[in-house]
Design a protein around this motif. Structure first.
Motif: not given
Length: 273
Positions: A183-195, A209-219
């Protein structure tokens, strides 16, 4: 000064410096990605904004993701060869350690970021912070929740090495921290995507940078799916449930590995020490 933000977070500012219009992007500033093209030779760059520091973050995440991928493959094998179960659990725990290291390095970076446009030398005269407190900064909140999430994974994977015999204890000691960490990872991933683009949703597939955070969010999404499934009714009697869950763990780890490699590539945009 005009402020553009997605409430309640601030990750983008437009301002004037020395008569020239500038844009301040929180993630770019935190990682020093805006310094190399215009770095003044007389200035000293904070060590957490250097290419070496950012590369270590990417390498640590890569190692953790690789070990999680390997552990997921071993998990499939352990369904047929039970003797591999303990090695699998040890591998998962080993993978959680570099995840925590990388998350800690990343949060240290966020904790010491000045959350507004200033010249680089201003960051060098402030005392270092380990945690800091800036919950309205998406990057700080993202790295903080990610770091706590990695600690939850440390607990879950460590407890799995000597799994309790009672199902209730297994849920409490293994599944619960794993679920909380996801759950915390999912919150973190979306916040990074917003940023990255200061938007709740954006589509910039050509931006590194967008590629990195978007793929991280998928993870993060894959890890969340994985965490939900193991504790379905009679999960201990249904191998397909474990296989389904482990498949998403493997998918998530692969996404994390790709994202981490993009972080390593992105680190080249930061100034050298």
């Amino acid at each position: 000064m005009s402020i553009f933000k997605e409430w309640p977070f601030l990750s983008e500012r437009f301002y004037t410096l020395n008569g020239k219009k500038e844009i301040w992007l929180a993630r770019v500033h935190r990682k020093g990605l805006d310094l190399r093209p215009r770095l003044l030779r007389a200035q000293t760059t904070a060590f957490w904004k250097t290419s070496t520091y950012n590369r270590y973050i990417g390498i640590s995440f890569s190692l953790g993701a690789f070990l999680f991928s390997l552990a997921s493959i071993l998990m499939f094998c352990s369904l047929h060869w039970s003797s591999l179960s303990n090695l699998t659990n040890v591998m998962f725990f080993a993978g959680s350690v570099p995840f925590t290291l990388a998350a800690g390095l990343q949060h240290f970076q966020s904790a010491n970021q000045i959350p507004q446009p200033r010249q680089e030398q201003h960051t060098l005269n402030k005392p270092l912070k380990l945690i800091g407190w800036n919950p309205l900064n998406a990057g700080w909140l993202s790295s903080f929740t990610q770091f706590i999430g990695t600690l939850a994974f440390n607990i879950s994977t460590f407890n799995a090495i000597a799994a309790p015999s009672q199902p209730a204890l297994s849920i409490l000691e293994i599944w619960t921290p794993n679920f909380e960490g996801s759950v915390l990872f999912l919150i973190s991933g979306y916040l990074a995507f917003i940023e990255v683009d200061n938007r709740y949703w954006s589509w910039k597939p050509k931006n590194l940078s967008w590629q990195a955070v978007f793929i991280n969010l998928l993870g993060c999404i894959a890890f969340m799916i994985s965490a939900v499934f193991p504790q379905t009714p009679d999960a201990d009697k249904a191998d397909w449930v474990w296989q389904y869950s482990n498949t998403y763990t493997l998918i998530g780890a692969i996404f994390f590995f790709i994202s981490a490699q993009l972080l390593v590539e992105e680190s080249k945009l930061s100034p050298a020490e």
